[in-house]
Design a protein around this motif. Structure first.
Motif, short mmCIF file in Angstrom:
data_model
loop_
_atom_site.label_atom_id
_atom_site.label_comp_id
_atom_site.label_asym_id
_atom_site.label_seq_id
_atom_site.Cartn_x
_atom_site.Cartn_y
_atom_site.Cartn_z
N ILE A 131 54.82 57.05 42.68
CA ILE A 131 56.13 57.14 42.03
C ILE A 131 57.15 56.22 42.71
N SER A 274 53.25 56.17 35.30
CA SER A 274 53.09 57.27 34.37
C SER A 274 53.15 56.73 32.94
N ASN A 293 61.01 58.55 35.93
CA ASN A 293 60.33 58.45 37.22
C ASN A 293 60.95 59.41 38.23
#
Length: 501
Positions: A131, A274, A293
């Motif tokens: 991330i 993602s 995010n």
């Protein structure tokens, strides 16, 4: 004989044979339990793992995978809810398994589940690295892991009610954001339904199970809940909302917005982002991509803290069953089981550093496969314990009306959940022996099926130690031991409290 200060309105004191009359404090409210139930399993499995599932199984594969997993955890939650109201114990399903199934099964389940919580902490830590990589790749992987490991430790060492408030905030953010996702991702661009057929669909299931692992944590927090008779049914009743909004509709949004062959999707050769972030970025909605995010970041850290909480309580329950060192029984004046927290956080954080020398997607696949098999075993034992509890209840001539809360789904949901847990454990054996896109090998088999081997070894070792029958004799189960009794507490109720104490 003093009045028990922890007895709440509408509740009679527990029998003294409470296999877990612990130093845990009942500081969590209905609001805490409901929000923990809503948000406890929403982490990298949904926000990141759905990308890998999409790439592996295609749009139809991920939707069907989440539908099946959702039906299973819905069934498990109803079994869990009925038992958690009557027997709110620190390690919940571990102690229920020891009471209604067998000590050997409880031993295997307890240690397997504790290890799965450690793995989840490690998996969430490595997700943080992925991330943060969306914003910068200048910080070393080990540094990110260390920083957020310390954050998880900090949250878990707060008093239980502070931990509960933090989780309410995180769950509220996650729950609110899903509406933004559903409303904003409206551009429909789906590809073909399955990729590489039914075998690909089976390969999706471990990620789907991993994504929903943790939904059963509402059973663990019942021991620290002021009014489980009110809080647990409400948490169980909210399961359908989370399953439909987060997983089914969330997965649908992914399938209609992201190409399963996108190189940047998690598990691909690009940024490993993602699929939700990719959808916003491809729509040139950069602010929403950054916000998405950030939500994923909050989710994975939250899931890591809940896993540490659950792991420490599981060890406490094992200690009360005589299956872990007695030191794990202890908690301080604010209800923190220090030994369990220390060991769980140490191992979970330590495993997180595996990500330093391996790709995030590879580590995720390995950890999620291990966790999903532990989870299937746990879900199956919850359903089996419920079936056995009801059987003992009937065998001893007790009316169903005496149960403090009754699930309207029994016995069908319990048998549905148990049956699918068995089927999927067998299916994963098939995939481990004949892997997708690779030649059969002992290395691949043990890497993917080691969880089941560990469970079997723990069970057989415990069987040799405890001996006795394979099943607890249902006619001899003390249904009132470890039970919490409920009733109207008024003037007469206070007299009953005095007598019991």
């Amino acid at each position: 004989m003093d009045i028990n200060p922890h007895v709440n309105e509408g509740e009679l004191p527990q029998s003294r044979d409470y296999g877990a009359e612990t130093k845990l404090q009942r500081l969590l409210t209905t609001r805490h339990v409901t929000m923990i139930a809503l948000g406890s399993s929403i982490g990298m499995g949904l926000w990141l793992g759905s990308g890998k599932s999409l790439a592996s199984g295609g749009p139809a594969g991920i939707i069907l995978g989440y539908l099946l997993a959702a039906s299973m955890i819905w069934s498990v939650s109803h079994s869990l809810g009925e038992m958690a109201v009557m027997y709110p114990l620190p390690s919940a399903f571990v102690q229920w398994t020891g009471k209604f199934v067998s000590p050997a099964a409880a031993f295997a389940l307890g240690w397997a589940y504790w290890f799965s919580y450690c793995i989840t902490i490690a998996n969430e830590l490595q997700a943080v690295v992925t991330i943060m990589g969306f914003w910068t790749d200048k910080v070393p992987v080990a540094a990110w892991i260390t920083v957020w490991w310390l954050v998880i430790i900090a949250v878990d060492v707060f008093a239980v009610n502070v931990f509960g408030e933090i989780e309410v905030i995180c769950s509220s953010i996650k729950f609110g954001w899903i509406f933004v996702v559903i409303i904003s991702l409206t551009t429909i661009s789906a590809g073909g339904p399955f990729i590489n057929g039914f075998k690909r669909f089976l390969s999706v299931m471990p990620t789907c199970i991993f994504a929903m692992a943790g939904s059963e944590n509402s059973g663990l927090v019942a021991a620290e809940t002021a009014k489980p008779r009110k809080a647990v049914p409400r948490a169980v009743g909210s399961i359908w909302l989370r399953l439909s909004l987060f997983y089914i509709l969330g997965a649908l949004m992914v399938t209609i917005n992201v190409d399963p062959k996108d190189k940047d999707i998690f598990g691909g050769k690009g940024t490993n982002a993602s699929p939700f972030v990719i959808a916003y970025r491809q729509a040139d909605l950069q602010p929403l991509a950054h916000m998405m995010n950030a939500i994923i970041f909050i989710s994975v850290v939250s899931t890591g803290t809940i896993s540490a909480y659950a792991g420490s309580r599981t060890q406490m329950g094992l200690a009360h069953l005589g299956m872990a060192p007695a030191a794990f029984k202890k908690a301080d004046s604010t209800g923190r089981p220090w030994w369990g927290l220390f060991i769980t956080l140490l191992l979970g954080g330590g495993l997180g550093y595996l990500n330093v020398n391996h790709s995030a997607a590879d580590v995720f696949t390995w950890f999620s496969n291990l966790t999903s098999l532990f989870t299937l075993f746990g879900w199956g034992m919850i359903c089996l314990s419920h079936i056995r509890m009801r059987y003992a209840w009937q065998l001893q001539g007790r009316p169903v009306a005496d149960l403090p809360w009754k699930s309207w789904t029994f016995p069908y949901a319990a048998w549905w959940g148990l049956s699918w847990c068995i089927i999927l454990i067998v299916a994963e054996f098939y995939l481990s022996v004949w892997p997708l896109g690779a030649r059969p090998s002992a290395e691949h088999f043990f890497a993917n099926y080691i969880s089941v081997i560990v469970i079997i070894l723990c069970y057989l070792g415990a069987r040799l130690y405890y001996r006795g029958p394979w099943w607890v004799d249902a006619s001899t189960i003390d249904l009132d031991a470890t039970r919490r009794f409920y009733g109207v507490i008024g003037a007469a109720g206070r007299a009953v409290q005095f007598i019991f104490n």
